[in-house]
Design an enzyme around this catalytic site. Structure first.
Site, PDB file in Angstrom:
ATOM      1  N   CYS A   7       8.054  20.536 -11.120  1.00  0.00           N
ATOM      2  CA  CYS A   7       7.071  21.210 -11.975  1.00  0.00           C
ATOM      3  C   CYS A   7       6.109  22.122 -11.220  1.00  0.00           C
ATOM      4  CB  CYS A   7       6.283  20.178 -12.785  1.00  0.00           C
ATOM      5  SG  CYS A   7       5.069  19.269 -11.809  1.00  0.00           S
ATOM      6  N   HIS A  62       0.822  -1.223   0.000  1.00  0.00           N
ATOM      7  CA  HIS A  62       0.000   0.000   0.000  1.00  0.00           C
ATOM      8  C   HIS A  62       0.853   1.269   0.000  1.00  0.00           C
ATOM      9  CE1 HIS A  62      -3.605  -2.441   1.788  1.00  0.00           C
ATOM     10  NE2 HIS A  62      -3.424  -2.666   0.497  1.00  0.00           N
ATOM     11  N   CYS A  84       5.677  20.225  -5.938  1.00  0.00           N
ATOM     12  CA  CYS A  84       6.755  19.514  -6.621  1.00  0.00           C
ATOM     13  C   CYS A  84       7.924  20.469  -6.944  1.00  0.00           C
ATOM     14  CB  CYS A  84       6.202  18.913  -7.910  1.00  0.00           C
ATOM     15  SG  CYS A  84       7.425  18.125  -8.946  1.00  0.00           S
TER      16      CYS A  84
HETATM   17  C1  BJW Z   1      -3.333  -6.516  16.730  1.00  0.00           C
HETATM   18  C2  BJW Z   1      -2.695  -5.713  17.650  1.00  0.00           C
HETATM   19  C3  BJW Z   1      -1.597  -6.270  18.269  1.00  0.00           C
HETATM   20  C4  BJW Z   1      -4.287  -4.559  16.880  1.00  0.00           C
HETATM   21  N1  BJW Z   1      -1.220  -7.511  17.974  1.00  0.00           N
HETATM   22  N2  BJW Z   1      -2.951  -7.741  16.451  1.00  0.00           N
HETATM   23  C5  BJW Z   1     -13.418  -6.961  -3.416  1.00  0.00           C
HETATM   24  C6  BJW Z   1     -14.530  -6.990  -2.600  1.00  0.00           C
HETATM   25  C7  BJW Z   1     -14.952  -5.856  -1.935  1.00  0.00           C
HETATM   26  C8  BJW Z   1     -14.266  -4.647  -2.065  1.00  0.00           C
HETATM   27  C9  BJW Z   1     -13.148  -4.616  -2.867  1.00  0.00           C
HETATM   28  C10 BJW Z   1     -12.751  -5.747  -3.532  1.00  0.00           C
HETATM   29  N3  BJW Z   1     -11.631  -5.441  -4.229  1.00  0.00           N
HETATM   30  C11 BJW Z   1     -11.323  -4.138  -4.014  1.00  0.00           C
HETATM   31  C12 BJW Z   1     -12.251  -3.613  -3.201  1.00  0.00           C
HETATM   32  C13 BJW Z   1     -12.270  -2.216  -2.723  1.00  0.00           C
HETATM   33  C14 BJW Z   1     -11.273  -1.939  -1.618  1.00  0.00           C
HETATM   34  C15 BJW Z   1     -11.592  -2.799  -0.408  1.00  0.00           C
HETATM   35  O1  BJW Z   1     -10.944  -3.778  -0.107  1.00  0.00           O
HETATM   36  N4  BJW Z   1     -12.581  -2.428   0.367  1.00  0.00           N
HETATM   37  C16 BJW Z   1     -12.925  -3.186   1.566  1.00  0.00           C
HETATM   38  C17 BJW Z   1     -12.822  -2.276   2.792  1.00  0.00           C
HETATM   39  C18 BJW Z   1     -14.275  -3.808   1.388  1.00  0.00           C
HETATM   40  N5  BJW Z   1      -9.897  -2.189  -2.062  1.00  0.00           N
HETATM   41  C19 BJW Z   1      -9.256  -1.282  -2.800  1.00  0.00           C
HETATM   42  O2  BJW Z   1      -9.791  -0.259  -3.159  1.00  0.00           O
HETATM   43  C20 BJW Z   1      -7.827  -1.605  -3.186  1.00  0.00           C
HETATM   44  N6  BJW Z   1      -7.683  -1.429  -4.589  1.00  0.00           N
HETATM   45  C21 BJW Z   1      -8.064  -2.344  -5.483  1.00  0.00           C
HETATM   46  O3  BJW Z   1      -8.385  -3.460  -5.161  1.00  0.00           O
HETATM   47  O4  BJW Z   1      -8.023  -1.892  -6.778  1.00  0.00           O
HETATM   48  C22 BJW Z   1      -8.804  -2.597  -7.756  1.00  0.00           C
HETATM   49  C23 BJW Z   1     -10.278  -2.341  -7.480  1.00  0.00           C
HETATM   50  C24 BJW Z   1     -10.715  -1.079  -7.093  1.00  0.00           C
HETATM   51  C25 BJW Z   1     -12.086  -0.848  -6.828  1.00  0.00           C
HETATM   52  C26 BJW Z   1     -12.977  -1.909  -6.924  1.00  0.00           C
HETATM   53  C27 BJW Z   1     -12.524  -3.172  -7.286  1.00  0.00           C
HETATM   54  C28 BJW Z   1     -11.163  -3.382  -7.574  1.00  0.00           C
HETATM   55  C29 BJW Z   1      -6.858  -0.616  -2.542  1.00  0.00           C
HETATM   56  C30 BJW Z   1      -6.823  -0.766  -1.063  1.00  0.00           C
HETATM   57  C31 BJW Z   1      -5.909   0.310  -0.481  1.00  0.00           C
HETATM   58  C32 BJW Z   1      -5.987   0.344   1.038  1.00  0.00           C
HETATM   59  N7  BJW Z   1      -5.384   1.545   1.497  1.00  0.00           N
HETATM   60  C33 BJW Z   1      -5.239   1.773   2.937  1.00  0.00           C
HETATM   61  C34 BJW Z   1      -4.634   3.170   3.139  1.00  0.00           C
HETATM   62  C35 BJW Z   1      -3.161   3.167   2.763  1.00  0.00           C
HETATM   63  C36 BJW Z   1      -2.550   4.505   2.932  1.00  0.00           C
HETATM   64  C37 BJW Z   1      -2.537   4.953   4.357  1.00  0.00           C
HETATM   65  O5  BJW Z   1      -1.976   4.286   5.248  1.00  0.00           O
HETATM   66  O6  BJW Z   1      -3.104   6.010   4.609  1.00  0.00           O
HETATM   67  O7  BJW Z   1      -4.417   0.769   3.505  1.00  0.00           O
HETATM   68  S1  BJW Z   1      -6.782   1.576   3.828  1.00  0.00           S
HETATM   69  C38 BJW Z   1      -6.064   0.844   5.248  1.00  0.00           C
HETATM   70  O8  BJW Z   1      -6.538  -0.520   5.405  1.00  0.00           O
HETATM   71  C39 BJW Z   1      -4.562   0.746   4.939  1.00  0.00           C
HETATM   72  C40 BJW Z   1      -4.233  -0.609   5.501  1.00  0.00           C
HETATM   73  O9  BJW Z   1      -3.032  -1.088   4.923  1.00  0.00           O
HETATM   74  C41 BJW Z   1      -5.458  -1.419   5.150  1.00  0.00           C
HETATM   75  C42 BJW Z   1      -5.603  -2.672   5.961  1.00  0.00           C
HETATM   76  O10 BJW Z   1      -5.760  -2.381   7.312  1.00  0.00           O
HETATM   77  P1  BJW Z   1      -5.113  -3.346   8.377  1.00  0.00           P
HETATM   78  O11 BJW Z   1      -3.648  -3.320   8.276  1.00  0.00           O
HETATM   79  O12 BJW Z   1      -5.753  -4.666   8.304  1.00  0.00           O
HETATM   80  O13 BJW Z   1      -5.462  -2.564   9.750  1.00  0.00           O
HETATM   81  P2  BJW Z   1      -6.817  -2.582  10.590  1.00  0.00           P
HETATM   82  O14 BJW Z   1      -6.797  -1.376  11.433  1.00  0.00           O
HETATM   83  O15 BJW Z   1      -8.003  -2.816   9.740  1.00  0.00           O
HETATM   84  O16 BJW Z   1      -6.686  -3.869  11.511  1.00  0.00           O
HETATM   85  C43 BJW Z   1      -5.748  -3.985  12.557  1.00  0.00           C
HETATM   86  C44 BJW Z   1      -5.814  -5.404  13.072  1.00  0.00           C
HETATM   87  O17 BJW Z   1      -4.766  -5.583  13.998  1.00  0.00           O
HETATM   88  C45 BJW Z   1      -7.120  -5.758  13.784  1.00  0.00           C
HETATM   89  O18 BJW Z   1      -7.542  -7.026  13.338  1.00  0.00           O
HETATM   90  C46 BJW Z   1      -6.713  -5.816  15.263  1.00  0.00           C
HETATM   91  O19 BJW Z   1      -7.443  -6.799  15.994  1.00  0.00           O
HETATM   92  C47 BJW Z   1      -5.274  -6.209  15.152  1.00  0.00           C
HETATM   93  N8  BJW Z   1      -4.414  -5.748  16.222  1.00  0.00           N
HETATM   94  N9  BJW Z   1      -3.365  -4.487  17.705  1.00  0.00           N
HETATM   95  C48 BJW Z   1      -1.968  -8.216  17.075  1.00  0.00           C
HETATM   96  N10 BJW Z   1      -0.887  -5.559  19.196  1.00  0.00           N
HETATM   97 ZN    ZN Z   2       5.984  17.484 -10.699  1.00  0.00          ZN
END
Ligand code: BJW
Ligand code: ZN
Length: 238
Positions: free
Chosen positions: A145, A111, A142
């Site tokens: 540019c 990501h 930038c």
């Molecule tokens: C602990 C702990 C401890 C806490 N020890 N554990 C298919 C079906 C449905 C939807 C989609 C699909 N395909 C694509 C989509 C759309 C979308 C999506 O997935 N939406 C869902 C929410 C439904 N995906 C996208 O848009 C992606 N693009 C894509 O697929 O392009 C093609 C496409 C587009 C549109 C439609 C179809 C296809 C891109 C996804 C980009 C995600 N970006 C972010 C932001 C990044 C920049 C930034 O940081 O600002 O990435 S969103 C955010 O979520 C970030 C993270 O990397 C990501 C995942 O979160 P993560 O890491 O799982 O964190 P949390 O907070 O959710 O969970 C923490 C966990 O830790 C919890 O379980 C706790 O219990 C645990 N925990 N402390 C152990 N100490």
């Molecule tokens: Zn530029």
């Protein structure tokens, strides 16, 4: 706990929970929100188009935390076992660089990376430092540019880099042991990785490290409930 040796291919999918003990907030869950904003409403191209100042405020707030953070025992454990000769690849959803700062050599950012900003027009990148964070109060421009820069991360609705994605799939398909740690496993396409890996190799061992159950919990070999910064070092007897 499990059998592995230097030819065993171990892959780790890490998420925000992995860096929580370093003081970096997660996205979801009770302490996962920033002020009254939901990340799914801020981490989008449309939010940036509508209000780039608010989006940059959110990223600068997080950058400040991340640039001041240190790797925690979970990051250090992966680096240490790699140094001991294990074949470990880390596929991280995290935009921080704590795996690298812990010493891990084989880290892929699915990501993007928050330390980098990217020009929306010419693609030129620059790296944030704490000094720059203090100097640049508004939207960064930038040097090449003059256009607006954005965080070099992948927002909702944007495609992940296809080469990076293919590299991850290739690695998953040759993996013997998969760790899925600190991720809610709800954001695609990464949420699909454990299922793909298991389809490809039904004898794969999957270990989930999380505080709680997730949508992948019912397909894994074992769930290790608890804080990953405690459970992962214990798993490797470190
Ligand atoms: C602990 C702990 C401890 C806490 N020890 N554990 C298919 C079906 C449905 C939807 C989609 C699909 N395909 C694509 C989509 C759309 C979308 C999506 O997935 N939406 C869902 C929410 C439904 N995906 C996208 O848009 C992606 N693009 C894509 O697929 O392009 C093609 C496409 C587009 C549109 C439609 C179809 C296809 C891109 C996804 C980009 C995600 N970006 C972010 C932001 C990044 C920049 C930034 O940081 O600002 O990435 S969103 C955010 O979520 C970030 C993270 O990397 C990501 C995942 O979160 P993560 O890491 O799982 O964190 P949390 O907070 O959710 O969970 C923490 C966990 O830790 C919890 O379980 C706790 O219990 C645990 N925990 N402390 C152990 N100490
Ligand atoms: Zn530029």
């Amino acid at each position: 706990m499990i059998d592995y040796n230097k030819s065993t291919k171990i892959t780790v999918i890490s998420g925000a929970g992995f860096s929580k003990a370093s003081g970096i907030p997660t996205f979801r869950g009770k302490n996962g929100l920033w002020k009254n904003y939901d990340p799914s409403e801020l981490a989008t191209p449309s939010a940036f188009a509508r209000d780039p100042i608010v989006v940059w405020q959110w990223y600068k707030w997080r950058l400040n935390i991340i640039l001041n953070a240190d790797p925690n025992p979970a990051h250090l454990t992966l680096a240490k076992v790699e140094q001991q000769g294990l074949d470990i690849a880390i596929l991280t959803q995290n935009v921080d660089d704590l795996h690298e700062r812990a010493g891990s050599q084989n880290v892929t950012h699915l990501h993007g990376e928050i330390r980098q900003a990217r020009c929306v027009s010419c693609g030129e990148k620059f790296s944030w430092t704490l000094d720059l964070l203090n100097i640049i109060n508004d939207i960064p421009k930038c040097n090449n540019c003059g256009s607006v820069c954005r965080p070099d991360v992948v927002w909702f609705g944007e495609c992940l880099d296809s080469n990076i994605l293919q590299g991850c799939i290739d690695r998953l398909f040759m993996t013997d042991i998969l760790f899925v740690a600190g991720t809610s496993a709800v954001v695609y396409p990464v949420a699909e990785f454990p299922f793909l890996a298991q389809l490809q190799n039904p004898s794969i061992k999957i270990f989930e490290f999380n505080l709680d159950y997730t949508p992948i919990s019912n397909i894994v070999t074992e769930i290790i409930l608890g804080s990953v910064e405690k459970t992962l070092p214990k798993f490797f007897s470190i």
